[in-house]
Design a protein around this motif. Structure first.
Motif, short mmCIF file in Angstrom:
data_model
loop_
_atom_site.label_atom_id
_atom_site.label_comp_id
_atom_site.label_asym_id
_atom_site.label_seq_id
_atom_site.Cartn_x
_atom_site.Cartn_y
_atom_site.Cartn_z
N ASP A 148 0.64 -1.30 0.10
CA ASP A 148 -0.11 -0.05 -0.10
C ASP A 148 0.83 1.19 0.07
O ASP A 148 1.61 1.50 0.93
CB ASP A 148 -0.81 0.06 1.14
CG ASP A 148 -2.21 1.14 1.32
OD1 ASP A 148 -1.83 2.20 0.59
OD2 ASP A 148 -2.92 0.77 1.81
N VAL A 149 0.69 2.00 -0.98
CA VAL A 149 1.72 3.25 -1.50
C VAL A 149 1.43 4.35 -0.31
O VAL A 149 2.44 4.86 0.21
CB VAL A 149 1.28 3.92 -2.64
CG1 VAL A 149 -0.14 4.65 -2.35
CG2 VAL A 149 2.50 4.94 -2.92
N PHE B 146 -6.19 -4.92 -5.96
CA PHE B 146 -5.92 -5.68 -4.60
C PHE B 146 -4.23 -6.22 -4.58
O PHE B 146 -3.80 -6.20 -3.64
CB PHE B 146 -6.41 -7.14 -4.64
CG PHE B 146 -6.54 -8.09 -5.44
CD1 PHE B 146 -5.48 -8.86 -5.95
CD2 PHE B 146 -7.69 -8.21 -6.47
CE1 PHE B 146 -5.47 -9.70 -6.83
CE2 PHE B 146 -7.55 -9.21 -7.44
CZ PHE B 146 -6.44 -9.94 -7.52
N ILE B 147 -3.63 -5.91 -6.02
CA ILE B 147 -2.38 -6.18 -5.88
C ILE B 147 -1.65 -4.80 -4.93
O ILE B 147 -0.32 -5.03 -4.59
CB ILE B 147 -1.89 -6.20 -7.50
CG1 ILE B 147 -0.23 -6.96 -7.31
CG2 ILE B 147 -1.64 -4.78 -7.79
CD1 ILE B 147 0.28 -7.04 -8.67
N ASN B 148 -2.32 -3.73 -4.77
CA ASN B 148 -1.66 -2.44 -4.15
C ASN B 148 -2.38 -2.36 -2.90
O ASN B 148 -2.41 -1.32 -2.37
CB ASN B 148 -1.77 -1.32 -4.99
CG ASN B 148 -0.69 -1.41 -6.21
OD1 ASN B 148 0.20 -1.88 -6.34
ND2 ASN B 148 -1.21 -1.00 -7.38
N LEU B 149 -2.95 -3.57 -2.12
CA LEU B 149 -3.43 -3.63 -0.94
C LEU B 149 -2.86 -4.39 -0.11
O LEU B 149 -2.30 -5.41 -0.48
CB LEU B 149 -5.20 -3.63 -0.94
CG LEU B 149 -6.07 -2.62 -1.49
CD1 LEU B 149 -7.24 -2.73 -1.98
CD2 LEU B 149 -5.82 -1.12 -0.98
N ARG C 198 -9.11 -10.41 -3.18
CA ARG C 198 -8.51 -11.47 -4.06
C ARG C 198 -9.67 -12.65 -4.03
O ARG C 198 -9.82 -13.37 -5.11
CB ARG C 198 -7.48 -11.80 -3.42
CG ARG C 198 -6.61 -13.03 -4.02
CD ARG C 198 -5.28 -13.13 -3.92
NE ARG C 198 -4.62 -14.39 -4.53
CZ ARG C 198 -3.47 -14.34 -5.14
NH1 ARG C 198 -2.76 -13.20 -5.37
NH2 ARG C 198 -2.89 -15.32 -5.47
N ARG C 199 -10.22 -12.96 -2.68
CA ARG C 199 -11.07 -14.14 -2.62
C ARG C 199 -12.39 -13.84 -3.47
O ARG C 199 -12.72 -14.85 -4.25
CB ARG C 199 -11.39 -14.15 -1.11
CG ARG C 199 -10.86 -15.08 -0.25
CD ARG C 199 -11.38 -15.49 1.04
NE ARG C 199 -12.13 -14.26 1.79
CZ ARG C 199 -11.67 -13.70 2.59
NH1 ARG C 199 -10.36 -13.61 2.78
NH2 ARG C 199 -12.33 -12.61 3.12
N TRP D 110 8.45 -1.49 -6.19
CA TRP D 110 8.19 -0.89 -5.10
C TRP D 110 7.47 -1.54 -4.02
O TRP D 110 6.58 -2.06 -4.56
CB TRP D 110 7.88 0.65 -4.91
CG TRP D 110 6.40 0.73 -5.33
CD1 TRP D 110 5.78 0.69 -6.61
CD2 TRP D 110 5.04 0.35 -4.52
NE1 TRP D 110 4.44 0.98 -6.28
CE2 TRP D 110 3.99 0.73 -5.25
CE3 TRP D 110 5.03 0.59 -2.96
CZ2 TRP D 110 2.87 0.79 -4.40
CZ3 TRP D 110 3.88 0.67 -2.09
CH2 TRP D 110 2.72 0.70 -3.00
N ARG D 111 7.75 -1.77 -2.75
CA ARG D 111 6.90 -1.97 -1.63
C ARG D 111 7.63 -1.11 -0.36
O ARG D 111 8.47 -0.38 -0.61
CB ARG D 111 7.47 -3.56 -1.27
CG ARG D 111 6.69 -4.68 -2.21
CD ARG D 111 5.11 -4.70 -2.15
NE ARG D 111 4.62 -5.69 -2.94
CZ ARG D 111 4.30 -5.58 -4.18
NH1 ARG D 111 4.22 -4.16 -4.91
NH2 ARG D 111 3.66 -6.64 -4.77
N ALA D 112 6.52 -1.01 0.84
CA ALA D 112 6.97 -0.13 1.68
C ALA D 112 7.11 -1.19 2.97
O ALA D 112 6.42 -2.30 3.06
CB ALA D 112 5.75 0.62 1.96
N ALA D 113 7.85 -0.67 3.76
CA ALA D 113 8.16 -1.18 5.21
C ALA D 113 7.01 -0.75 6.04
O ALA D 113 7.14 0.62 6.14
CB ALA D 113 9.42 -0.78 5.74
#
Length: 404
Positions: free
Chosen positions: A62-63, A81-84, A93-94, A295-298
């Motif tokens: 999530d940005v 959902f790929i960005n959540l 996704r379900r 990108w991903r976030a910590a």
């Protein structure tokens, strides 16, 4: 493990001049498994560290969890959902998987095999008598586009419209404000708006109407998790339309390029059709269509060995580098369709493991088997071929082949 790395290595990987062969640079990058960059972001390049963090709940998609705002192509629209992150990711996704695969529609992908084979045969029939073929334009692109349009319920004749939008979106995925013109991002944002508006128009026609396509099912089905909102359906359809053909185009084109460079394997595939299953898995390791998660976030501080990645940091995941890590794979720069224990990162890993992986595998298996069987002594005309701009979704823009 230290956190210093010459940024030039990453910049050279991202530079178009390295697109034909980034793998020696990945070798260089792996010398520092977790590398701090000048802008405060972190690059992870080794298999063990990549698999660990892909399964770490502190890794956010999530940005909004980035400490430094990042330009987002999706803008203010409902993210796919790929960005959540969970639980929103899991619910959406379900709801999508309910109509795409197990447990509710377990036979969907396998049941498509006859239609996939017929589409492949038709495309090959179209150039069977031609001496020169562009594997991308004549085959690798139209095949998965036809499949995903049918699956989603998008008119195939609209492809020229959304092709322009998809190209602009893909080219803006790796937008870097330090080096890229603002126009690159603006084009991606506008293309996203245009594609969403187009999908929204299709969705309006599906409410309250019967149909087997995915848009219609999502618009009318109430499952245990309820129903997606229209904005959520549009975001999901947007993701599936793009990911449903972009990655497969690259996988098929990279696969045929690899087979033409390894004629002994191409000959084996003609006489050993069962070889195609491990062969495609090796392609996903050796020449993956998705090279980088940009990108991903910590979500919080993350300790990897001696390195602590601070909360809010941007993290770049070099999947293709991990799949060539000699600490995990024997002789990783050798293409070996007989490779055992091939736990590659070609479709990622963890909760964001590629949603359409089973379909992409089947499409590529059928495509490469039939190309190997029916092309008459194919030869590469240009090697290396010209590549698409993106270092993230890497593949030839054209693959010119001559046959006898």
């Amino acid at each position: 493990m230290t956190t210093t790395e010459t940024p030039d290595t990453l910049h050279r990987i991202l530079d178009y001049s390295s697109r034909a062969d980034p793998y020696p640079l990945y070798t260089e990058l792996r010398k520092t498994p977790v590398a701090l960059q000048e802008d405060g972001s972190y690059v992870i390049s080794t298999y063990r560290e990549l698999t660990g963090i892909l399964h770490d709940p502190r890794l956010s998609s999530d940005v909004r969890n980035l400490s430094r705002p990042m330009a987002a192509v999706e803008g203010r629209a409902t993210p796919s959902f790929i960005n959540l992150d969970p639980p929103e990711h899991d619910r959406l996704r379900r709801l999508a998987m309910r109509h795409f695969g197990p447990p509710h529609t377990p036979g969907l992908v396998s049941g498509m095999e006859p239609d996939l084979a017929a589409t492949v045969s038709g495309l090959i029939d179209g150039f069977a008598g031609e001496q020169r073929i562009d594997i991308v334009d004549d085959f690798a692109y139209p095949f998965p586009v036809t499949v995903i349009c049918h699956l989603l319920g998008v008119p195939r004749e609209d492809e020229p419209r959304f092709h322009v939008w998809v190209n602009a979106i893909v080219e803006s995925i790796d937008y870097d404000p330090r080096t890229d013109p603002q126009e690159k991002l603006d084009n991606g944002v506008q293309a996203t708006k245009d594609l969403r508006e187009y999908l929204g128009g299709l969705l309006e026609q599906r409410h309250g109407r019967p149909g087997d396509d995915l848009l219609t099912r999502l618009a009318n089905d109430d499952g245990p998790d309820g129903r997606m909102t229209d904005e959520e359906i549009i975001s999901t359809a947007n993701l599936l339309l793009i990911a449903g053909h972009e990655t497969t185009v690259n996988l098929i084109a990279n696969g045929m390029l690899t087979l033409l460079r390894h004629p002994e394997v191409l000959r084996r595939l003609r006489t050993e059709p069962d070889l195609v299953v491990p062969l495609v898995e090796e392609l996903l390791r050796y020449e993956p269509p998705v090279q980088i998660i940009p990108w991903r976030a910590a979500y919080s501080d993350i300790a990897i060995g001696d390195t602590v990645i601070p909360k809010g940091s941007k993290i770049m995941l070099m999947l293709a580098s991990g799949s060539r890590d000699p600490d995990r794979f024997v002789d990783p720069d050798r293409f070996d369709p007989d490779r055992r224990d091939n736990q590659h990162l070609g479709f990622g890993s963890g909760i964001h493991l590629c949603f359409g992986g089973p379909l992409a595998r089947l499409e590529t298996q059928i495509a490469l088997t039939e190309l190997a069987r029916r092309l008459e002594q194919p030869r590469l005309l240009v090697d290396p071929p010209p590549y698409r701009p993106s270092p993230v979704l890497r593949g030839p823009v054209h693959l010119h082949v001559e046959q006898s």
